[in-house]
Design a protein around this motif. Structure first.
Motif, short mmCIF file in Angstrom:
data_model
loop_
_atom_site.label_atom_id
_atom_site.label_comp_id
_atom_site.label_asym_id
_atom_site.label_seq_id
_atom_site.Cartn_x
_atom_site.Cartn_y
_atom_site.Cartn_z
N GLY A 1 49.76 5.90 46.97
CA GLY A 1 48.40 6.36 47.23
C GLY A 1 47.49 6.32 46.03
O GLY A 1 46.34 6.76 46.12
N ASP A 2 47.98 5.78 44.90
CA ASP A 2 47.12 5.72 43.72
C ASP A 2 45.97 4.74 43.95
O ASP A 2 46.14 3.67 44.53
N GLN A 3 44.79 5.12 43.45
CA GLN A 3 43.67 4.20 43.38
C GLN A 3 43.73 3.48 42.03
O GLN A 3 44.14 4.07 41.03
N LEU A 4 43.28 2.23 42.00
CA LEU A 4 43.35 1.41 40.80
C LEU A 4 41.94 1.27 40.23
O LEU A 4 41.03 0.83 40.92
N LEU A 5 41.79 1.68 38.96
CA LEU A 5 40.50 1.57 38.30
C LEU A 5 40.20 0.10 38.00
O LEU A 5 41.09 -0.66 37.62
N SER B 1 34.88 20.54 42.05
CA SER B 1 35.40 19.92 43.26
C SER B 1 35.52 18.41 43.12
O SER B 1 35.95 17.75 44.06
N GLU B 2 35.10 17.85 42.00
CA GLU B 2 35.15 16.41 41.79
C GLU B 2 35.74 16.10 40.41
O GLU B 2 35.54 16.86 39.46
N LEU B 3 36.43 14.96 40.34
CA LEU B 3 36.95 14.48 39.06
C LEU B 3 36.59 13.00 38.92
O LEU B 3 36.49 12.27 39.91
N TYR B 4 36.44 12.56 37.67
CA TYR B 4 36.18 11.17 37.35
C TYR B 4 37.20 10.72 36.31
O TYR B 4 37.57 11.49 35.42
N VAL B 5 37.62 9.46 36.40
CA VAL B 5 38.56 8.88 35.45
C VAL B 5 37.89 7.67 34.81
O VAL B 5 37.22 6.89 35.50
N VAL B 6 38.06 7.52 33.50
CA VAL B 6 37.44 6.40 32.80
C VAL B 6 38.52 5.64 32.03
O VAL B 6 39.59 6.18 31.73
N THR B 7 38.22 4.39 31.74
CA THR B 7 39.18 3.53 31.02
C THR B 7 39.65 4.17 29.73
O THR B 7 40.81 4.05 29.34
N ASN B 8 38.76 4.87 29.03
CA ASN B 8 39.01 5.30 27.65
C ASN B 8 39.89 6.54 27.53
O ASN B 8 39.71 7.35 26.62
N GLY B 9 40.84 6.74 28.44
CA GLY B 9 41.85 7.78 28.28
C GLY B 9 41.32 9.18 28.46
O GLY B 9 41.75 10.08 27.72
N ILE C 1 39.60 1.97 24.84
CA ILE C 1 40.64 1.22 25.55
C ILE C 1 39.97 0.13 26.39
O ILE C 1 38.88 0.31 26.93
N ASP C 2 40.66 -1.00 26.52
CA ASP C 2 40.13 -2.14 27.26
C ASP C 2 41.24 -2.72 28.13
O ASP C 2 42.29 -3.13 27.61
N THR C 3 41.03 -2.75 29.46
CA THR C 3 42.04 -3.31 30.37
C THR C 3 41.62 -4.68 30.89
O THR C 3 42.17 -5.14 31.90
N SER C 4 40.66 -5.30 30.23
CA SER C 4 40.22 -6.62 30.67
C SER C 4 41.36 -7.64 30.58
O SER C 4 42.29 -7.49 29.77
N HIS C 5 41.27 -8.66 31.42
CA HIS C 5 42.22 -9.79 31.40
C HIS C 5 43.65 -9.34 31.64
O HIS C 5 44.61 -9.86 31.04
N GLY C 6 43.83 -8.36 32.49
CA GLY C 6 45.17 -7.93 32.88
C GLY C 6 45.93 -7.15 31.85
O GLY C 6 47.16 -7.01 31.95
N ARG C 7 45.24 -6.60 30.85
CA ARG C 7 45.95 -5.81 29.80
C ARG C 7 46.10 -4.37 30.27
O ARG C 7 45.44 -3.46 29.81
N GLY C 8 47.01 -4.16 31.23
CA GLY C 8 47.31 -2.81 31.70
C GLY C 8 46.47 -2.42 32.90
O GLY C 8 45.61 -3.16 33.37
N ARG C 9 46.72 -1.21 33.37
CA ARG C 9 45.98 -0.70 34.50
C ARG C 9 45.90 0.82 34.42
O ARG C 9 46.72 1.46 33.75
N VAL C 10 44.91 1.37 35.11
CA VAL C 10 44.69 2.82 35.16
C VAL C 10 44.74 3.23 36.63
O VAL C 10 43.98 2.68 37.46
N LEU C 11 45.65 4.17 36.97
CA LEU C 11 45.84 4.61 38.34
C LEU C 11 45.61 6.11 38.44
O LEU C 11 45.90 6.85 37.49
N TYR C 12 45.14 6.57 39.60
CA TYR C 12 44.86 8.00 39.75
C TYR C 12 44.91 8.37 41.23
O TYR C 12 44.64 7.55 42.11
N ARG C 13 45.27 9.63 41.50
CA ARG C 13 45.30 10.12 42.87
C ARG C 13 45.41 11.64 42.88
O ARG C 13 45.79 12.26 41.87
#
Length: 1302
Positions: free
Chosen positions: A45-49, A74-82, A114-126
């Motif tokens: 069920g993770d969403q992919l950033l 009641s809301e959360l946000y996730v960003v690439t930069n950890g 942090i930079d996930t461009s060009h397939g360098r990793g992924r950030v998941l959240y749920r």
């Protein structure tokens, strides 16, 4: 293992039952395995950033709001930069390079670029509500918060996972992306009232520890990642909210996966929100020394535990330790693969004849809430257990107490003073067997958590639990040490647990070990002694309250006083203590006079008794209440400026039959010599004592003065104190010891006389909380001043309630009343311009027929009129205006200005130049003889002594002297050049203004003497042209900020922030190094974008001039020698240090070897020394040489990290540097001695300069200029430019050339 079945990866099995999980993990001493992260993946069920450099998720609507600090979200946000936030993120440039606090709510497991461009990793959240995740989170929280979180049952969890993500890197064609990738996870678990955060860093999960700022270009810098929490701005006033920071340096980031506050390397737990009052984030209190912390509360104050992570760790140098860790050996821990087969049998056996019930209060059975404390280790001095089952997986049998683990050799590390080892005293009464009766309540009346649903005991001491599937990378719960054996039985699917322990020590058999004025209390793991209400102490030693106490002992020493050895043995020591008011008196007799006189400043010898028996503020305890009468007090004292060191050890040996404390004192080392009859004076002081388990540490600096009649000498020393004692860990009392207490020493007295031959000390002490001193009120800020409005005047604060007022430019008055200055009446504009006065300012505009900016107007060439004719026509046209009577210029027949001009109405006359500008000093009043104008014969300057002598010798030599013949060298004004040489030889010397040789300055070949100009520069300068605005008078700072050079005036040492401005805009440049030539009033700078070195005069409209434009890659540091007209610079791209004349000529390399990352450079022109820093991460250093590159040597190479900034103060003769690695500002003498710390809490300094008694440094975290007082080390001011970007070099501009002193 990611646990994502959709990606073809195996998923994690359900979490094992608590008891099985706990017993498995008690035997392991390894870091968190990647497979032990919370399960994650898109199949769960993770969403992919979205991939990218600065991507932010859409708002995640939470099913149940969570608490963060005091608020509900009641809301959360996730960003690439950890980072996770409760609101949408600003652009990364507004926060990614800045230090805490952020101005928005932040939960940061690894804040970096942090930079996930060009397939360098992924950030998941749920968001997750599965029992497996909630149960695992609950067990972590309960293990880390055994009291406040004992019954925590989360209903919701939010998970964010950064998997194999990389750091942002500038794209280059020749360099592939770095292979360093990071994996980490954040879990937020909440119920209706509380929220806890878990940060997880698996082994080898952190391969980079910081990122380079995007604006650093080719300047090699790396900012460590930030880890912690920020509340953000708390109201409309933009006030800074509370925040909690865990890291500040690269080393502290490295230690994230090596250590823990939960007992499991790589796992960190925090209580971050509650409906109950929670002033700041609270870390877990079980596994590491963070448990000793009391977070700070008030808004606007930070709480940092970064210091607990500092240090460089090896197996023999551990900064974190279990609070109950002693000389315990750990069993062999199977590799994760061995434990994951799903069919292992774990057999834990303690074959004992004692009661076979489960460990009381130590391990909860399945389905319990793990509310009871985790088990305590068995002491080496406690009851021994029989050999346990051997591990069949090892090649040779070993007792259960042995393991391949570090040998701590009886030492523990104090978290408050990293690297300070203290002996681990043996624990008595330590046992793993439960008490035969119900556990007693805590001292405050609360009952201890009781075991529930304990499985029945089987015959033979075995407690058998039902079948549970074997764990697959089961997440650990705690690191409390338990001696266990592990057996694998592949054919079995049943886990059998056998445990027992030797009898614990109880009050029934050991109460005589308590003081006769104490009572004994049994606890789950042993007994403790507590003094009765009318006594105080540690229970084993109790003294009556309200009565004086005595101390007896002996003092021995082996000292070197100055250069004289002095030995003494068993000198008598007697102390008398009045506990009611905290007074302590100490007398030591029969110490030889040189040693006794030299020991006068060492009041800590008697200060120990002040701390032991200090007057206690309500709710606080003095030293004797903790240590009793057996302890060891170690002191190391370093004297300055000579750096003599002495070590003092005071060993308390208990109470004698008369209740007198017995102390043995040993003193060894070197102390400065103090002449006879000098007296020592030490002012009252405050000292902080840091408390951890069985250890107290303190570090401070003290100044003292030596006086004899009118002689008054001030010296200082730095003292490190370490007090170790035996604390009873069985009861909960040690949890209540404050982390830090403050000792206030109100009176200090030291005396020695030859007649009495007794060394005496007296102190008056009080122990209590750390005092937070509110900053004094500032009338300029709170509006209590009576200056004119802010648009007309400036209020200047002088400290306390003192202030002054000054009118702003464009206004006149006393600052309380300011009136507008009519600049038009002062003829500020060009004669051919129209002036318009405005409040506080004015404007100029050229008249028709002229063009220009109003300050300089030139005739339009198409008009056909000459300048004099233009002005004449304009003046005639303005005669009808109601203004002051105008002068109508007189022109000759060709339209040129007549040399003599006279005002037709006033009668004043004056001379003008061909442009019509008045010649200064020629104006004559009405009725007097007009001045003589027109061309004049040039006057011949009389020849000077130097010039006459030079001409005489040249005539004597026949006009052409030989290479070895001396001819005086004269400057342009005819004065002797300060350095004279024999012809073309290298034999040189210094001369005074009359040409006489200065004794002792004659040099040898290859060495140039450092000569000082003997004549001050002229104070009168030509009057500037009306179209030139002269630079401001006074001292100011110049700082480099990317594509511009900024100007920041100083008022004394205060920053005049309101009048700061941009001095030069240099589009396309990146200015890094900057310095100033005071003789020609020129600023010099290095440009890493253009790879050049340039300069410009400090004059309006001055054009930059490039003087070095080849052979550079990354020019950074720059230093100007205004005496020798030479400049020096570092190039971190070429790893080279070079020099050249100020016009760029005579360039040569001084050093090109043994350099890795040279950055800052400073010059001492008076003594002829050059200094530079090399922030080589493997071996950083500060070096020195002569200005010609001779006598190269290392000055500092210990205890430094990233020495970015360097400055030499010619007035104090101190070489000082700002270190972005150690966060310290330090100084030393030019030869490397006398090193001392000025400030130890910098952010990320880049460059530094000194002026008067202040330092000013640029900071990359604050993006501003910070000022620090040299004497107190306090931050005094801060300037943050409106345009936020990184600041680089900084220098001070004086209204004169500083000469310093030699």
């Amino acid at each position: 293992m990611r646990g994502d079945r959709a990606d073809g990866r195996p998923a994690l099995p359900p979490p094992p039952p608590p008891l099985l999980l706990l017993l498995l993990l008690l035997s392991r001493a390894t870091a968190l395995h990647p497979g032990e992260l919370f399960p994650y993946g898109q199949s769960l069920g993770d969403q992919l950033l979205q991939e990218g450099d600065d991507e932010s998720s859409a708002a995640v609507k939470l099913a149940l709001p969570l608490r963060f600090y005091e608020a509900q979200f009641s809301e959360l946000y996730v960003v690439t930069n950890g980072i996770i936030s409760t609101q949408d993120f600003p652009r990364e440039t507004q926060y990614v390079d800045d230090d805490f606090p952020t101005d928005f709510p932040a939960i940061a497991p690894f804040l970096a670029d942090i930079d996930t461009s060009h397939g360098r990793g992924r950030v998941l959240y749920r968001e997750d509500t599965s029992p497996a995740v909630l149960g695992l989170a609950a067990r972590y929280v309960r293990a880390g918060f055994p009291r406040s979180g004992a019954h925590f049952t989360p209903t919701h969890a939010f998970l964010a996972t950064w998997e194999q993500v990389g750091a942002y890197e500038e794209a280059t064609r020749w360099a592939p992306p770095s292979g360093e990738l990071n994996t980490f996870q954040a879990v937020l678990a909440s119920d209706k009232s509380d929220t806890y955060a878990l940060f997880l860093y698996p082994a080898n999960g952190l391969q980079f520890f910081g990122t380079r700022p995007k604006e650093s270009y080719n300047v090699q810098l790396e900012l460590p990642a930030r880890v912690g929490f920020c509340r953000g701005e708390v109201d409309d006033l933009k006030r800074e909210g509370p925040y909690f920071s865990l890291t500040s340096t690269e080393q502290s980031v490295k230690n994230l996966y090596q250590h823990s506050n939960l007992g499991i390397p790589g796992v960190w737990a925090f209580h971050i929100g509650s409906t109950s009052p929670l002033d700041n984030v609270r870390p877990a209190t079980v596994g590491g020394d963070l448990s000793k912390a009391n977070p700070s509360a008030p808004l606007g104050h930070s709480f940092s535990r970064a210091a607990a992570l500092e240090g460089d760790y090896t197996e023999d140098n551990l900064d974190y330790y279990d609070e109950n860790e002693e000389d315990v050996e750990y069993p062999h821990a199977a590799e994760p693969e061995e434990a994951s087969n799903g069919h292992s049998t774990v057999n834990v056996s303690f074959h004992s004849k004692a009661d076979s019930r489960p460990l009381g209060g130590a391990i909860s059975p399945p389905d319990s809430d793990l509310a009871s404390p985790l088990p305590r280790p068995t002491s080496r001095d406690g009851p021994e257990t029989d050999s346990a089952t051997l591990n069949p997986q090892t090649k040779e049998g070993r007792p259960q107490g042995e393991i391949d683990a570090p040998d701590f050799k009886g030492r523990v590390e104090s978290s408050e003073q990293p690297g300070t080892t203290v002996p681990a005293p043996p624990e008595t009464g330590d046992s793993l067997d439960p008490s035969q009766q119900a556990p007693p309540p805590y001292p405050d009346g609360r009952a201890q958590p009781a075991d529930r649903d304990v499985p029945p005991a089987h015959p033979g001491g075995e407690a058998v639990l039902a079948n549970y599937p074997g764990p697959d990378h089961a997440p650990p719960l705690g690191r409390r040490r338990q001696v266990v054996g592990v057996e694998d039985d592949i054919s079995s699917n049943t886990e059998v647990f056998m445990y027992n322990a030797a009898n614990k020590e109880t009050c029934e058999h050991n109460h005589e070990r308590c003081s006769r004025h104490a009572f004994c209390t049994d606890y789950a793991t042993g007994f403790c002694c507590h003094c009765q209400s009318s006594f105080y102490g540690n229970g084993k030693h109790c003294l009556p309250k309200g009565t004086p106490h005595r101390v007896n002992g002996k003092v021995s020493g082996h000292l070197r006083v100055g250069h004289t050895p002095v030995h003494f043995t068993d000198a008598d020591l007697h102390a008398y203590v009045v506990g009611d008011d905290g007074r302590a008196y100490l007398a030591i007799g029969h110490i030889p006079q040189p040693a006794a006189q030299a020991l006068l400043p060492l009041t800590p010898i008697g200060g120990l008794f002040g701390w032991l028996f200090a007057l206690e503020k309500p709710g606080w305890e003095n030293g004797f209440s903790l240590t009793g009468a057996t302890f060891i007090h170690d002191m190391e004292v370093t004297f300055y400026p000579g750096e003599e060191r002495v070590r003092i050890t005071q060993t308390a040996e208990g109470l004698d039959p008369e209740n007198y404390l017995s102390i043995q004192t040993n003193i060894q080392g070197q102390v400065p010599y103090i002449p006879a009859n000098f007296t020592a004076h030490i002012a009252p002081y405050k000292e902080l004592y840091h408390y951890s388990d069985s250890a107290v540490t303190s570090t401070s600096s003290r100044a003292y003065s030596l006086t004899l009649g009118a002689i008054n000498q001030t010296r200082s020393y730095r003292i490190h104190q370490n007090i170790t004692y035996q604390a009873c860990r069985h009861g909960p009392r040690h949890w209540t010891i404050p982390t830090t207490q403050q000792l206030n020493v109100d009176r200090v007295f030291a005396l020695y006389t030859d007649e009495e031959k007794v060394l005496r000390f007296a102190v008056t002490n009080q122990i209590g909380p750390v005092e937070v001193i509110a900053p004094p009120p500032n009338p300029c800020e709170d509006g209590r001043h009576n200056c004119a409005p802010a648009s007309q005047a400036q209020c200047i604060h002088h400290g306390g309630s003192s202030f002054s007022c000054a009118c702003l430019p464009g206004y006149a008055g006393d600052g309380h009343q300011c009136t507008d200055v009519d600049e038009c009446s002062e003829n500020r504009c060009h004669p051919s311009a129209t002036c318009s006065n405005t409040p506080g300012s004015f404007s100029c505009r050229c008249q028709p027929g002229y063009h220009g900016d109003g300050f300089q107007c030139t005739p339009d060439p198409t008009s056909g009129l000459r300048p004099c004719e233009h002005q004449q026509r304009d003046a005639q046209a303005q005669r009808t205006h109601p203004v002051a009577q105008l002068h109508i210029p007189q022109c000759d027949e060709q339209g040129h200005f007549l040399p003599l001009q006279c005002h037709g109405s006033t009668g004043f006359c004056w001379c003008v130049d061909p442009d019509g500008q008045e010649v200064p000093g020629t104006r004559t009043p009405p009725g007097s003889i007009p001045p003589r104008c027109g061309p004049q014969e040039p006057t011949q300057r009389p020849r000077t002594v130097c010039e006459r002598w030079r001409e005489s010798l040249l005539e004597h030599y026949g006009g052409t002297p030989r290479d070895d013949q001396y001819v005086p060298q004269c400057d342009d004004l005819g004065y002797f050049v300060p350095m004279q040489c024999h012809g073309k030889s290298d034999f040189c010397w210094c001369v005074d203004q009359d040409g006489r040789e200065v004794p002792g300055t004659r040099s040898q070949p290859g060495i140039t003497p450092a000569c000082i100009p003997t004549l001050a520069p002229p104070t009168a300068r030509p009057t500037p042209r009306p179209d030139v605005t002269p630079p401001p008078v006074g001292t100011f700072l110049l700082y480099a900020q990317g594509q511009q050079i900024g100007h920041l005036p100083l008022n004394g040492t205060r920053l005049q922030k309101d009048t700061a401005k941009t001095l030069l805009s240099l589009h396309g440049s990146i200015v890094v190094g900057i310095d100033y030539d005071c003789r020609e009033r020129m600023v010099y700078w290095t440009d890493v974008a253009g790879r050049t070195i340039s300069r410009a005069r400090l004059e309006s409209g001055a054009e930059p001039e490039t003087i070095i434009n080849s052979g550079l890659i990354s020019p950074e540091g720059l230093a100007i020698d205004h005496f020798r007209r030479t400049m020096y610079w570092t190039d971190s791209g070429l790893d080279k240090i070079e020099r050249a004349r100020l016009d760029g000529s005579e360039r040569r390399a001084l050093f090109h070897t043994d350099l890795v990352n040279p950055r800052a450079i400073a010059v001492d022109p008076i003594r002829g020394n050059l200094y530079w820093t090399d922030w080589n991460r493997e071996a950083p250093k500060i070096e020195s040489s002569s200005l010609d590159g001779e006598n190269r040597r290392i000055l500092v190479n210990k205890d430094i990290g990233l020495p970015n900034g360097l400055t030499f103060d010619p007035f104090s003769k101190l070489l000082c540097w700002a270190d972005a690695g150690t966060k310290k500002l330090e100084c030393t003498l030019p030869d490397g001695t006398g090193r001392r710390v000025i400030q130890n809490n910098l952010n990320y300094p880049f460059s530094i300069v000194s002026y008067a008694d202040h330092f000013y440094h640029t900071d990359w975290r604050r993006d501003g200029v910070i000022s620090v007082n040299r004497d107190s080390g306090q931050f005094t001011d801060e300037y943050l430019p409106e345009q936020r970007s990184h600041l680089y070099g900084i220098t001070a501009v004086y209204p004169y050339c500083p000469t310093g002193r030699k």
